[in-house]
Design an enzyme around this catalytic site. Structure first.
Site, PDB file in Angstrom:
ATOM      1  N   GLY A 134      -8.550   3.667   9.751  1.00  0.00           N
ATOM      2  CA  GLY A 134      -8.983   2.310   9.435  1.00  0.00           C
ATOM      3  C   GLY A 134      -8.928   1.929   7.974  1.00  0.00           C
ATOM      4  O   GLY A 134      -9.471   0.883   7.593  1.00  0.00           O
ATOM      5  N   THR A 135      -8.264   2.733   7.137  1.00  0.00           N
ATOM      6  CA  THR A 135      -8.228   2.384   5.709  1.00  0.00           C
ATOM      7  C   THR A 135      -7.497   1.064   5.460  1.00  0.00           C
ATOM      8  O   THR A 135      -7.915   0.272   4.615  1.00  0.00           O
ATOM      9  CB  THR A 135      -7.553   3.503   4.895  1.00  0.00           C
ATOM     10  OG1 THR A 135      -6.300   3.834   5.492  1.00  0.00           O
ATOM     11  CG2 THR A 135      -8.427   4.728   4.823  1.00  0.00           C
ATOM     12  N   GLY A 136      -6.399   0.817   6.190  1.00  0.00           N
ATOM     13  CA  GLY A 136      -5.666  -0.433   5.990  1.00  0.00           C
ATOM     14  C   GLY A 136      -6.485  -1.646   6.376  1.00  0.00           C
ATOM     15  O   GLY A 136      -6.524  -2.652   5.657  1.00  0.00           O
ATOM     16  N   CYS A 137      -7.164  -1.555   7.524  1.00  0.00           N
ATOM     17  CA  CYS A 137      -8.045  -2.641   7.950  1.00  0.00           C
ATOM     18  C   CYS A 137      -9.140  -2.877   6.917  1.00  0.00           C
ATOM     19  O   CYS A 137      -9.448  -4.022   6.557  1.00  0.00           O
ATOM     20  CB  CYS A 137      -8.694  -2.298   9.294  1.00  0.00           C
ATOM     21  SG  CYS A 137      -7.569  -1.933  10.643  1.00  0.00           S
ATOM     22  N   LYS A 164       0.852  -1.193   0.000  1.00  0.00           N
ATOM     23  CA  LYS A 164       0.000   0.000   0.000  1.00  0.00           C
ATOM     24  C   LYS A 164       0.886   1.241   0.000  1.00  0.00           C
ATOM     25  O   LYS A 164       1.665   1.467   0.919  1.00  0.00           O
ATOM     26  CB  LYS A 164      -0.923  -0.019   1.219  1.00  0.00           C
ATOM     27  CG  LYS A 164      -1.896  -1.191   1.214  1.00  0.00           C
ATOM     28  CD  LYS A 164      -2.724  -1.279   2.473  1.00  0.00           C
ATOM     29  CE  LYS A 164      -1.909  -1.663   3.670  1.00  0.00           C
ATOM     30  NZ  LYS A 164      -2.734  -2.034   4.840  1.00  0.00           N
ATOM     31  N   THR A 217      -9.038   9.184   7.409  1.00  0.00           N
ATOM     32  CA  THR A 217      -8.584   7.918   6.820  1.00  0.00           C
ATOM     33  C   THR A 217      -8.365   6.847   7.886  1.00  0.00           C
ATOM     34  O   THR A 217      -7.633   5.884   7.669  1.00  0.00           O
ATOM     35  CB  THR A 217      -7.277   8.130   6.043  1.00  0.00           C
ATOM     36  OG1 THR A 217      -6.296   8.723   6.920  1.00  0.00           O
ATOM     37  CG2 THR A 217      -7.494   9.039   4.843  1.00  0.00           C
TER      38      THR A 217
END
Length: 268
Positions: A209-212, A175, A207
């Protein structure tokens, strides 16, 4: 025909933007029945983490196996592991699982609070990376696993993605949001193939929690039988919409959550 299912193994975020709560929202938004095994309770909100209470490893194992004893699981998403004992317990609980596994190596919260003990990185690398269908690190996490600085260019992203592939996952989704560029490119690395996924950098601070969320959305696609490349592309498109809708939510005073259900109930 029964619904596709996905199990999240991760920590809880009581403010609802990241962790288990974000995963369940992403599963639902992508049309998959979601389940959860909790590895840690956190006290956090959009402004940061103020405390972490880790669940005993044997109870994490019990949660996972109890789900498997009753319900078909098509895909698993692994998020916050917290420590080496939980990494070992999760690996053991998934030792006979033949479905798809998305591993998001959650290490540091957006506000800087550590979510993975330093000595647990080796356990995560040795026990969980070889089980992963796809590993989904951001650039600091990729660097931490490799014991290297975070990638600062596309060439470094490519090199680190290839290096992570050597640790056993079928694919690595790098990412690129931490690149200091006008664009926000991501990179999917598979054996003998690299796929650059171009993206614009959306102007928002919301943003959380975008990775989760994107790793859970990838797991949802895999649970429904999508191939890896289509699952990643669909998840990215969905997350872009969730980020575009984030400011309209007006939740919290810090880094607010994205709008997981932007396609179902847009906020005026």
């Amino acid at each position: 025909m029964s619904v596709a299912t996905a199990l999240s193994i991760a920590g809880s975020d009581p403010s609802g933007g990241a962790g288990i709560q974000a995963d369940l929202k992403a599963f639902s938004a992508r049309g998959v029945y979601g389940m959860a095994a909790i590895t840690a309770l956190t006290a956090q909100n959009t402004q940061g983490v103020t405390g972490v209470h880790v669940v005993p490893a044997e109870f994490v194992h019990n949660q996972i196996r109890t789900v498997f004893d009753d319900i078909r699981v098509d895909a698993v998403k692994i998020g916050m592991i917290a420590n080496a004992e939980i990494a070992d317990a999760v690996a053991d609980a998934l030792s006979d699982f033949t479905g798809k596994i998305v591993l998001d190596p959650v290490m540091i919260a957006k506000g800087g609070h550590p979510l993975l003990q330093e000595e647990a990185v080796s356990a995560l690398t040795a026990k969980l990376l070889p089980l992963a269908t796809v590993l989904t690190p951001n650039l600091p996490e990729a660097g931490a696993i490799l014991g290297a600085p975070a990638a600062a260019s596309r060439n470094e992203m490519q090199a680190q993605g290839a290096a992570l592939l050597e640790h056993g996952p079928t694919a690595v989704f790098m990412k690129g949001g931490h690149l200091e560029t006008a664009e926000s490119p991501d990179l999917l690395v598979l054996e003998g193939q690299s796929v650059w996924l171009e993206g614009v950098r959306l102007p928002t601070r919301n943003t959380h929690g975008t990775g989760c969320s994107i790793s859970a959305a990838i797991a949802a696609g895999l649970a429904k039988g999508q191939g890896l490349v289509p699952a990643v592309k669909v998840a990215r498109d969905w997350l872009q919409g969730a980020i575009r809708g984030a400011d309209s939510l007006g939740v919290g005073h810090g880094h607010g959550p994205t709008h997981h259900f932007h396609a179902l109930w847009p906020v005026a």
